[in-house]
Design an enzyme around this catalytic site. Sequence first.
Site, PDB file in Angstrom:
ATOM      1  N   CYS A   1     143.602  72.659  66.795  1.00 26.23           N
ATOM      2  CA  CYS A   1     142.309  71.821  66.593  1.00 26.23           C
ATOM      3  C   CYS A   1     142.033  72.197  64.923  1.00 26.23           C
ATOM      4  O   CYS A   1     142.157  73.231  64.575  1.00 26.23           O
ATOM      5  CB  CYS A   1     141.073  72.439  67.272  1.00 26.23           C
TER       6      CYS A   1
ATOM      7  N   GLU B   1     131.688  66.859  64.457  1.00 30.69           N
ATOM      8  CA  GLU B   1     132.906  66.143  64.137  1.00 30.69           C
ATOM      9  C   GLU B   1     133.294  64.817  65.102  1.00 30.69           C
ATOM     10  O   GLU B   1     132.645  64.686  66.229  1.00 30.69           O
ATOM     11  CB  GLU B   1     134.097  67.000  64.572  1.00 30.69           C
TER      12      GLU B   1
END
Length: 243
Positions: free
Chosen positions: A91, A153
């Site tokens: 990630c 995000e």
Amino acid sequence: MSTTGDDVSLAGHDEEQIRLMEERCIVLDHDDRYLRDGSKKECHLMSNINDGLLHRAFSVFLFDPDSGKLLLQRRAKEKITFPDMWTNTCCSHPLAVRAELEEQEQIGVRRAAQRKLEHELGIPTSQVSLDAFQYLTRIHYLAPSDGMWGEHEIDYILFLTVPVTLAPSENEVCDTKWVTPSELKALMEELDPEAFTPWFKLIAARFLFPWWQQLLDRREGGKGKVDALSLKDLRDDEIHRML
């Protein structure tokens, strides 16, 4: 360790992780449109997140082609945000550079994913071609890490099924584990929920297991290798808002 002078927000953190906080992330509006660049530090401070600052990210889910198992990583204790937590394979964030800003067919995100798989897990880029990634969807989420740091995000979810060799960076990853769907469910029941990153829990709760089952069901010849590209018909360009 560093006291970083007058920069109290980074006092005591690992030198390499402090250096990475200067990387330039892609700042977005809520429709995933580029606004400007911003440092990783700026994008992860809760004071800025609370004011609406949003950036682009990706989450890679790497499956073994033969077994169909998913590779998990445990984030290193040195990480400034969400340290020592289990999460999906990789990630991170595409950077505000020409190659990773390119949006057609998510090519910039794929390049960033290829770069970070090597950086975090030591997977050679030669083992991960850009066209091996299967983009599935985007999620928009916000999650605090502690009082100072957090995430806000639009996260691109990528599946990948290639054989790899691993040489994790100890500064990024403190453990890895290959799991079946049932093993992951058991692990998530066994461990404290706080042992997993918030984006991973969101993706697991809504998307991961149905997609994973489709991946297994679509094996070559019903019992061969799994192939992330077999899921291309599941692709969804909508931004799923999961705040």
